[in-house]
Structure formats: C-alpha cells, structure tokens
Design a protein around this motif. Structure first.
Motif, PDB file in Angstrom:
ATOM      1  N   GLN A 149       8.684   5.314   5.221  1.00 13.72           N
ATOM      2  CA  GLN A 149       7.737   5.497   6.365  1.00 13.72           C
ATOM      3  C   GLN A 149       8.698   4.932   7.469  1.00 13.72           C
ATOM      4  OE1 GLN A 149       4.439   2.943   5.880  1.00 13.72           O
ATOM      5  NE2 GLN A 149       3.844   3.947   4.180  1.00 13.72           N
ATOM      6  N   GLY A 150      10.021   4.717   7.358  1.00 14.37           N
ATOM      7  CA  GLY A 150      10.887   4.430   8.449  1.00 14.37           C
ATOM      8  C   GLY A 150      10.944   3.024   8.683  1.00 14.37           C
ATOM      9  N   LEU A 151      10.442   1.909   7.831  1.00 11.25           N
ATOM     10  CA  LEU A 151      10.598   0.600   8.044  1.00 11.25           C
ATOM     11  C   LEU A 151      11.572   0.141   7.337  1.00 11.25           C
ATOM     12  CD1 LEU A 151       6.851  -0.633   7.133  1.00 11.25           C
ATOM     13  CD2 LEU A 151       7.745   0.022   9.186  1.00 11.25           C
ATOM     14  N   ASP A 152      12.340  -0.817   7.811  1.00  8.70           N
ATOM     15  CA  ASP A 152      13.467  -1.563   7.483  1.00  8.70           C
ATOM     16  C   ASP A 152      13.252  -2.759   6.398  1.00  8.70           C
ATOM     17  OD1 ASP A 152      16.116  -2.805   7.277  1.00  8.70           O
ATOM     18  OD2 ASP A 152      16.026  -3.785   9.229  1.00  8.70           O
ATOM     19  N   ARG A 211      -8.195   5.373  -5.683  1.00  6.19           N
ATOM     20  CA  ARG A 211      -8.073   4.016  -5.012  1.00  6.19           C
ATOM     21  C   ARG A 211      -6.637   3.151  -4.910  1.00  6.19           C
ATOM     22  NH1 ARG A 211     -12.832   0.529  -6.956  1.00  6.19           N
ATOM     23  NH2 ARG A 211     -11.576  -1.172  -5.919  1.00  6.19           N
ATOM     24  N   PHE A 212      -6.111   3.322  -6.348  1.00  4.72           N
ATOM     25  CA  PHE A 212      -4.966   2.518  -6.453  1.00  4.72           C
ATOM     26  C   PHE A 212      -3.730   3.151  -6.416  1.00  4.72           C
ATOM     27  CE2 PHE A 212      -8.594   1.374  -8.982  1.00  4.72           C
ATOM     28  CZ  PHE A 212      -8.728   0.138  -8.389  1.00  4.72           C
ATOM     29  N   THR A 213      -3.620   3.899  -5.261  1.00  5.80           N
ATOM     30  CA  THR A 213      -2.430   4.684  -4.756  1.00  5.80           C
ATOM     31  C   THR A 213      -1.486   4.116  -3.818  1.00  5.80           C
ATOM     32  OG1 THR A 213      -3.440   6.113  -3.271  1.00  5.80           O
ATOM     33  CG2 THR A 213      -3.309   6.964  -5.650  1.00  5.80           C
ATOM     34  N   VAL A 214      -0.369   4.279  -4.038  1.00  4.16           N
ATOM     35  CA  VAL A 214       0.864   3.837  -3.036  1.00  4.16           C
ATOM     36  C   VAL A 214       0.524   4.252  -1.753  1.00  4.16           C
ATOM     37  CG1 VAL A 214       2.753   5.195  -3.369  1.00  4.16           C
ATOM     38  CG2 VAL A 214       3.102   2.968  -2.636  1.00  4.16           C
ATOM     39  N   GLU A 215       0.240   5.802  -1.769  1.00  6.81           N
ATOM     40  CA  GLU A 215       0.057   6.155  -0.406  1.00  6.81           C
ATOM     41  C   GLU A 215      -0.960   5.532   0.597  1.00  6.81           C
ATOM     42  OE1 GLU A 215       1.416   9.510  -3.178  1.00  6.81           O
ATOM     43  OE2 GLU A 215       0.162   7.771  -3.265  1.00  6.81           O
ATOM     44  N   ILE A 216      -2.123   4.770  -0.088  1.00  3.76           N
ATOM     45  CA  ILE A 216      -3.028   4.124   0.688  1.00  3.76           C
ATOM     46  C   ILE A 216      -2.598   2.839   0.904  1.00  3.76           C
ATOM     47  CG2 ILE A 216      -5.320   3.244   0.618  1.00  3.76           C
ATOM     48  CD1 ILE A 216      -6.120   5.679  -1.012  1.00  3.76           C
ATOM     49  N   TRP A 273      14.715   3.947 -11.192  1.00  2.00           N
ATOM     50  CA  TRP A 273      14.917   3.698  -9.733  1.00  2.00           C
ATOM     51  C   TRP A 273      16.216   4.104  -9.300  1.00  2.00           C
ATOM     52  CZ3 TRP A 273      10.424   3.243  -7.271  1.00  2.00           C
ATOM     53  CH2 TRP A 273       9.341   2.467  -8.105  1.00  2.00           C
ATOM     54  N   PRO A 274      16.581   5.221  -9.660  1.00  2.00           N
ATOM     55  CA  PRO A 274      18.179   5.615  -9.548  1.00  2.00           C
ATOM     56  C   PRO A 274      18.411   5.656  -7.811  1.00  2.00           C
ATOM     57  CG  PRO A 274      16.886   7.447 -10.047  1.00  2.00           C
ATOM     58  CD  PRO A 274      16.063   6.330 -10.365  1.00  2.00           C
ATOM     59  N   GLY A 275      19.322   5.235  -7.515  1.00  2.85           N
ATOM     60  CA  GLY A 275      20.091   5.238  -6.202  1.00  2.85           C
ATOM     61  C   GLY A 275      19.390   4.064  -5.438  1.00  2.85           C
ATOM     62  N   LEU A 331       6.190  -0.071  -3.489  1.00  2.00           N
ATOM     63  CA  LEU A 331       5.753  -0.383  -2.051  1.00  2.00           C
ATOM     64  C   LEU A 331       7.099  -0.258  -1.367  1.00  2.00           C
ATOM     65  CD1 LEU A 331       3.198  -3.219  -2.435  1.00  2.00           C
ATOM     66  CD2 LEU A 331       2.911  -1.014  -1.189  1.00  2.00           C
ATOM     67  N   HIS A 332       8.156  -0.926  -1.811  1.00  2.00           N
ATOM     68  CA  HIS A 332       9.471  -0.967  -1.227  1.00  2.00           C
ATOM     69  C   HIS A 332       9.755   0.454  -0.819  1.00  2.00           C
ATOM     70  CE1 HIS A 332      13.731  -2.105  -0.009  1.00  2.00           C
ATOM     71  NE2 HIS A 332      13.975  -1.345  -0.764  1.00  2.00           N
ATOM     72  N   GLU A 333       9.895   1.171  -1.902  1.00  2.00           N
ATOM     73  CA  GLU A 333      10.252   2.645  -1.655  1.00  2.00           C
ATOM     74  C   GLU A 333       9.549   3.443  -0.487  1.00  2.00           C
ATOM     75  OE1 GLU A 333       9.588   5.790  -5.106  1.00  2.00           O
ATOM     76  OE2 GLU A 333      11.616   5.783  -4.806  1.00  2.00           O
TER      77      GLU A 333
END
Length: 390
Positions: free
Chosen positions: A47-50, A370-375, A66-68, A40-42
């Motif tokens: 999406q441009g959120l801080d 149903r269980f995708t981060v895109e949604i 989670w490199p970088g 979710l953080h990624e």
C-alpha cells in the motif's frame, strides 16, 4: 516583515512521508501470530507505507514462505539467544526504535506485549504509540488461581500502558474492556487477517479436486498447531482413541517440544498406524482438502488462523470452547461443534457427530472472507494513522 514562527513555516517531516510502522518478531519459527504479522507487513508495504521489520533471529522454517523479505536483525547473531529471546529483544529494540523513528510500534500478539510495555517504560516519551493485537484468550482458566490473579494484574498494566488494543473478533471487545480495564475508545476490533482472497480461491479449488478423486474408507481428522501444552493434543489423541473406527485416521500437523510425549502416547494407545505427526507442513492445501473435519483441542486460543483456513477450505470444525470468539467464528453452530475445554469424552462424541452437521461449504467460505488481509490491513492502517496524527 516579521519572520514567521518555525512551527508555521516548516512542515512536520512525519506528516509529509508515508506512515512508518515498526513490527518486531522473534524469528520465522512457525506460529499463527508471526504468520499474520508477516501478512500485514507485506500488505502495508504494497500500500506504499513505510513498514519496517526487525527480527531477533533469521532462523525458522517460515522464512522459505517469504522469499526476498527485507528485515533487520537485532544484535549479533553470534550469541545464541533462542532460549531468552524476549530479554534479547527488550535489550536491543530501544536502539532500533531510536534509529528507525517509527510513527507506530506494532505488537503482533500477547507474547510480545511484555516487549511493548518494556519499551514504554525504557523510552518514556520517546516511545512511539503502541498498537497491540490480543492474540489469545484473556480469561485463561487453564492457569491455577494464584497465577491467574497475577495474570489479571498484568493485563491491567497492559491496558494502562498500551495505546490501542485490538480484538480479533467482536466478542473480544467486552473481554478486553473488562479484564484489561481499558477505555472503550482505546479498543478496536479488526478480524484477524489469517487469509488472503487468493488463499480462499486456492483452498476451494484444492477441496473440489480432492472430492473428485477416489479415496479409501474411513474418516480423516486434521489438527494443526504447535506441539505445545496450550494445544492439548494429548486430549485429542485420547478422544480419537475412544471413537476411531478401523479405517479412521488423525493427522496432527506442527512441531514443538511436546512431540516426544505425544509420540509415546500414540504408541501406548496402539495408534501408530492411525495417527500421523509429520511436523511442519507448508502449504496446508492438501491436508485441508483431504480431511473430513478440523479438530481443535486447545485449552485457550484467540482467533485461531486454522479455523479461518478450514472455513475457506469448506471443512467443518470440532473445537473446545477455548476462546470467547469461537462461537462467533463458527456462525453460532452452523460451521462446527463446540465442547467444554479438557473434556475428552465430549470431544470424542463431537468427532463422532460432526458428519451429521448440515454444513454449507459456500456459507463457510463466505464466513472466511471476514478474515482476509485485504480488509484487515486497511483497518489497521486507519487505526494507526489516526493514532500517529492525533
């Protein structure tokens, strides 16, 4: 001309910048709650959120996935604090909140709600709105009656203190309302984002390749999770010993404090040639692609990420009724078999019967979407923006 009030002439800085979300995690130790929070953080950052991330420790095998990744550490790392990580976070997080000034504090799962409640008590009105994901079953029949009574009281405290409670599947809404005594307007349902669309495509391709490859006799059962009491892998090993044929195999993927006891059980039952405990494995593609069924033996769960991953891989599932959401995830029995919690004989029978299930891989894969981060990332974003600007 009279001067206008400052409130009319100066824009609120929070209203003119991207939503600032603060997520706090203990470490990169493998766990479904932490993996989903990092996804979710990624996504929010994309999406441009801080989106900001603070960690209690920088250790853990998931860090290599989670490199970088940019994050801030809480307190000095010279002091060992893994054994009291929650107290460490409660002590250091208030200063981070005052410095970062987030619009929303995201609580990634049930194990972090004590931190969230503590922030509200310590910071009072200076505490940002809290959005907490309910990552585990709330009924907890595994607890003895006295402990369950105190647990129910703790749930009601959370229901009063936390601003928005998020259930990970539709059946959790009523469970949250009933057990946490939270008003319906404080409850949201957002399917748990344990996958990305790219993961579904990759797992489907791995499954197709595995089917095309030659394989030996016997059935391959797969279990994934922390080697901890909650997962009750001892029950699974017992069930496997009751039903396994000469060529059947069981792999239990994960690491944890129960390893020694599980290895002793495997040896005692004469299963050392049939049961693997390889530790943490990432990615899981090859294990999911080569298995015949995923098995969950847990005493309690929320919406297990491994179930969504198995659906994406086109894998039928055998599971205990460890969550109010499990029947919904399994499409009312189309994608797997459910057995009572703690019943080794029933689990063994279901493992025997799973091959008879009329399983539709395409439908299972559609269910996994149903269980995708895109949604989910957009669902959380809308919830948080509404809360921050209320």
């Amino acid at each position: 001309m009279n001067a206008q009030p400052a409130a009319l002439t100066q824009a609120d800085p929070a209203a003119t910048r991207p939503l600032r979300i603060l997520t706090c995690l203990h470490s990169f130790a493998p766990g479904g709650v932490e993996r989903v929070a990092l996804r979710l953080h990624e996504a929010w950052r994309a999406q441009g959120l801080d989106a900001r991330l603070v960690m209690g420790r920088s250790s853990g095998v998931m860090k290599r996935d989670w490199p970088g990744l940019a994050f801030e550490l809480l307190g000095s790392q010279r002091v060992p604090h893994a054994s009291w990580e929650t107290l460490w976070m409660i002590f250091h997080l208030p200063a981070a909140i005052r410095r970062i000034r987030p619009d929303v504090l995201f609580c990634a799962g049930n194990s972090y709600t004590i931190v969230a409640v503590s922030m509200r008590l310590l910071l009072g009105k200076a505490c940002p709105p809290i959005v907490a994901k309910m990552s585990n079953d709330l009924i907890r029949n595994d607890l003895p009656p006295p402990a369950r009574l105190f647990y129910r009281m703790w749930l009601r405290i959370q229901g009063r203190v936390i601003d928005r409670l998020v259930g990970m599947a539709p059946p959790m809404r009523e469970e949250i309302a009933s057990l946490m005594r939270a008003p319906q307007q404080h409850i949201a349902v957002i399917d748990d984002p344990s996958l990305a669309e790219a993961d579904i495509q990759r797992l489907a391709a791995a499954r197709s390749a595995a089917k095309a490859a030659p394989r030996g006799p016997g059935r391959r059962f797969l279990a994934i999770g922390r080697l901890a009491a909650q997962k009750n892998f001892g029950l699974l090993i017992d069930a496997f010993s009751r039903m396994a044929g000469p060529d059947d195999r069981l792999a239990i993927i994960g690491e944890g404090s129960a390893r020694r006891a599980l290895e002793a059980q495997v040896e005692r039952l004469g299963l050392t040639a049939k049961v693997r405990l390889p530790g943490h494995v990432s990615p899981l593609d090859a294990e999911l692609a080569s298995a015949d069924a995923l098995v969950l033996s847990s005493d309690y769960e929320g919406v297990p990420a491994v179930v969504a991953e198995a659906l994406a891989a086109g894998l039928p599932i055998v599971t205990t009724r460890c969550s109010v959401s499990m029947e919904d995830m399994l499409g009312g029995g189309r994608f797997g078999l459910l057995v009572p919690v703690g019943d080794a004989a029933a689990l063994a029978q279901a493992m025997q019967d799973i091959a008879k299930l009329k399983f539709d891989e395409t439908a299972a894969r559609d269910q996994s979407r149903r269980f995708t981060v895109e949604i989910a990332s957009h669902g959380y974003r809308a919830l948080m923006e509404g809360l921050a600007h209320a």
